[in-house]
Design an enzyme around this catalytic site. Structure first.
Site, short mmCIF file in Angstrom:
data_model
loop_
_atom_site.label_atom_id
_atom_site.label_comp_id
_atom_site.label_asym_id
_atom_site.label_seq_id
_atom_site.Cartn_x
_atom_site.Cartn_y
_atom_site.Cartn_z
N GLU A 130 0.83 -1.21 0.00
CA GLU A 130 0.00 0.00 0.00
C GLU A 130 0.87 1.27 0.00
OE1 GLU A 130 -4.17 -0.66 2.13
OE2 GLU A 130 -2.56 -1.49 3.33
N GLU A 152 -4.13 -9.67 3.34
CA GLU A 152 -4.82 -9.47 4.64
C GLU A 152 -6.05 -10.35 4.81
OE1 GLU A 152 -2.79 -5.45 3.86
OE2 GLU A 152 -3.64 -7.09 2.71
#
Length: 738
Positions: A130, A152
């Protein structure tokens, strides 16, 4: 300003090189300190007029492995304390503010007015990926080990640092959703083709290429901040958009049965976020993220699939006083499918392997199986020919037992028959070198009884692999009453060498995994005898969270083996130990119908020839059912509960029997070993998160209707009285070997 995790050097052109190199760690991770420091660096470089642009890279082999999830666990503890002391609103505000810190820092980076380039030198996952997505340009070093992704979802979370908003603004929505919902990692070739990475350059030129983009006038504006930006897949409410989201909902249901709140949140984040400008979209993501952080599924999955698994992989159960061991040479006696597969994973882990069987032809067959596995990987581009040659070069096939004389570890993988095993031990024992450890790969026979054939029982241990060995990550290490610490340490070190996850259990019939999973298949047979339609049995098991139905699993195990286990259990423990109705059913299917499961292409399912369609339920099953119920009268929720409760209550019995002494091993073992509903965190977490009181009440309700297999053990009854949990009563030792 000096930083703990980052080093900043500004060159003559005013380009700041930020090198991420967390001390004392093999990989960079995002923890409280590194997030704060990254925020300070963004502010410092934005305010400094001398800085014209920023390149961020890593001082380690990988860029960043993602967030330190123990930080999130700590955040949840603070949330619970604040909720008690200051109330719901204050706690929710704290959680929302704290959990979106990274997202806000990355947005400041993106809108700083200065060009940021991510110089990706290796693996970039989760929050680390990210960080790169928020940069205005991404350059990667040509490195075959580099993988990019947002995994995740595999621990019950979703990307909370802008990943659900930036990725669908770069990729087509279907591709973005695939990455977000599956947590798959992609290689550089795919990343470059899909424009996630702008350029791939030789490693030596990485930093220069990143700086050159800034010097060449690289824009400090993200595409989605440009006026007139168009989404790659078109607006949500367009013909294209309508082809993605309604179909996506159906696929989501099919794949998850709505058991994973994080997956549902990803769908909502992407759908709602793509209707909004980026700042509002990021706020939507943060709200969902704070909500998912509070879910019991996230708490359970983070604990079992991240923290506990990490601790077990690092040797949490290893005797600390035994010096580290390394298996250099391994002998496997029994080169059948299982033995050969163990040989393959060991050779792949760099160990010299000797495959021993009754004659040269049988031993060669074992080596040929290893060759077929690696050939398949080479054909798919997942391994190189040099890898194949190196692995096969470490494997020797022979009928000569003398080959074990210089082996550090010997694993017996012969037929599940006491007599055959006793003969093997008699041949092998005199040839073992001093200090060598002997292990059995038995899946059902108690280790204590097998050890009786052994002179030095301290060197005897069980190492139980799961099939297919190449894919299954769990290894069950079974300690007998006389097994020594050196044998246990050696077994754990060996499992670590071959990259698998170990659990340590004490001896009993079926150990841990088989005891629980046999309850699952038996419950399926029970339902069959009750007249529940076979297709409903299979579908409801998957709805409950199991990877396959019990009839499908029985076929994979082999129906003749299921019957063999039933007969052996009955011979050892008496007729009351086996359900006679189920035994009668298995005798009919195996001995009279000749249906053994997948291995002879007919069991509960019919299996077509390879490449000629899918397996289908055998039409003859209905004829074996004593009665058939109307599907509309059946309580689906109760069927789901039965599948999970019958396994969880057996897991509780293994704790009472001292087979399991550490709850982490029951949880990790149940998920990795037989696919127990991952969203629950495993068999004991399923009980803990439901509450022991509620679970025991459910057990009694099912016991009243279906019998003693649901009777809770005394331990569980006692825990329910005080509301104790397994992790509270048996707190895992946090000591881990380096």
């Amino acid at each position: 300003m000096a930083f703990k995790n980052f080093k900043i050097e500004t060159d003559a052109d005013g380009i700041a090189l930020v090198t991420w190199d967390s001390p004392g760690r093999s990989m960079n991770v995002l923890d409280v300190t590194s997030i704060e420091e990254l925020g300070a660096i963004v502010e410092q470089t934005t305010a400094d007029a001398a800085v014209k642009g920023v390149v961020i890279t890593s001082g380690k082999e990988a860029f960043c492995a993602g967030a330190d999830l123990s930080m999130l666990e700590g955040l949840n503890k603070t949330f619970a304390e604040l909720r008690k002391s200051k109330g719901e609103e204050a706690a929710q505000k704290m959680l929302f503010d704290e959990s979106r810190k990274l997202s806000q820092i990355l947005r400041k980076l993106e809108t700083s007015g200065k060009p940021w380039v991510a110089a990706i030198n290796g693996l970039a996952l989760g929050g680390g990926f990210e960080v790169t997505l928020a940069c205005h340009h991404r350059v990667a070093a040509d490195n075959p080990k580099t993988k990019l992704g947002l995994p995740e979802i595999k621990v019950g979370l979703f990307p909370g640092g802008g990943g659900t908003q930036r990725l669908p603004r770069i990729l087509q929505p279907a591709d973005a959703m695939q990455m977000l919902l599956k947590g798959d990692q992609i290689n550089l070739a795919k990343a470059k083709a899909s424009k996630i990475v702008d350029a791939v350059v030789p490693a030596a030129e990485l930093i220069q290429a990143a700086k050159n983009w800034i010097k060449g006038g690289g824009k400090a504006v993200a595409p989605w901040d440009e006026k007139g930006f168009k989404l790659p897949g078109g607006p949500v409410f367009s013909k294209q958009g309508m082809m993605i989201f309604p179909a996506g909902n159906a696929i989501y249901r099919r794949e998850t049965f709505d058991n994973y709140p994080a997956a549902r949140a990803i769908m909502s984040c992407a759908y709602e976020g793509l209707l909004l400008p980026i700042d509002a979209a990021l706020r939507v993501e943060s709200r969902y993220f704070a909500h998912i952080l509070q879910s019991k599924e996230a708490a359970a999955m983070i604990r079992s699939l991240f923290l506990s698994m990490q601790e077990l992989n690092k040797g949490a159960r290893r005797p600390q006083h035994v010096p580290p061991t390394k298996v250099k040479k391994l002998a496997i006696i029994g080169a059948g499918f299982m033995g050969a597969s163990v040989g393959y994973v060991s050779a792949k882990g760099g160990i010299e392997v000797v495959l021993i069987d009754r004659d040269q032809e049988s031993a060669d067959k074992g080596k040929a199986h290893c060759k077929s596995v690696i050939d398949g990987l080479v054909a798919k581009g997942r391994a190189k020919e040099a890898d194949r040659d190196a692995i096969l070069g470490r494997i020797t096939a022979t009928p000569d037992y003398n080959a074990i004389k210089d082996c550090d570890l010997v694993i017996e993988a012969v037929f599940e028959d006491r007599k055959v095993k006793a003969e093997t031990y008699a041949k092998a024992q005199p040839l073992l070198k001093d200090g060598a450890i002997f292990a059995s790969n038995t899946s059902t026979l108690p280790i204590n009884s097998l050890a009786e054939e052994f002179k030095d029982q301290s060197k005897f241990i069980g190492i139980h692999f799961f099939s297919p060995v190449e894919k299954m990550m769990l290894v069950e290490i079974i300690v007998g009453k006389n097994t020594g610490d050196v044998a246990l340490a050696t077994a754990l070190d060996y499992v670590r060498q071959i990259g698998k996850t170990p659990i340590v259990v004490n001896d009993s019939r079926g150990f841990f995994a088989n005891r629980c999973v046999l309850r699952f298949t038996a419950e399926g047979l029970e339902m069959l005898m009750e007249g529940i339609p076979p297709a409903m049995i299979e579908n409801v098991a998957k709805m409950a969270g199991m990877p396959v139905g019990p009839l499908s699993l029985a076929d994979e195990v082999a129906l003749d083996l299921v019957l063999k286990i039933m007969k052996a259990t009955e011979a050892d423990l008496g007729s009351q130990a086996v359900d006679q109705q189920q035994k009668k059913l298995m005798i009919e299917i195996v001995e009279k119908q000749g249906r053994f499961g997948r291995k002879n292409a007919k069991g509960f399912y019919d299996y077509p020839e390879k490449g000629k369609g899918q397996k289908s339920l055998w039409q003859g099953i209905a004829g074996l059912q004593p009665k058939q119920l109307d599907p509309d009268t059946i309580d689906i929720e109760e069927l789901k509960q039965r599948f999970l409760v019958v396994q969880a209550v057996e897991a509780a019995r293994t704790v009472e029997d001292h087979v399991i002494t550490d709850p982490r091993e029951a949880d990790v073992g149940s998920i990795l070993g037989f696919g127990f509903a991952p969203f629950t965190g495993g068999t004991l977490s399923y009980i803990d998160f439901m509450g022991t009181k509620e679970f025991v009440a459910l057990c009694h309700k099912l016991e009243g209707k279906y019998g003693s297999r649901f009777t809770p053990p005394k331990l569980l009854e006692d825990m329910a009285k005080t509301g104790e949990t397994f992790y509270g009563r048996f707190p895992p030792k946090k000591l881990a070997a380096a």
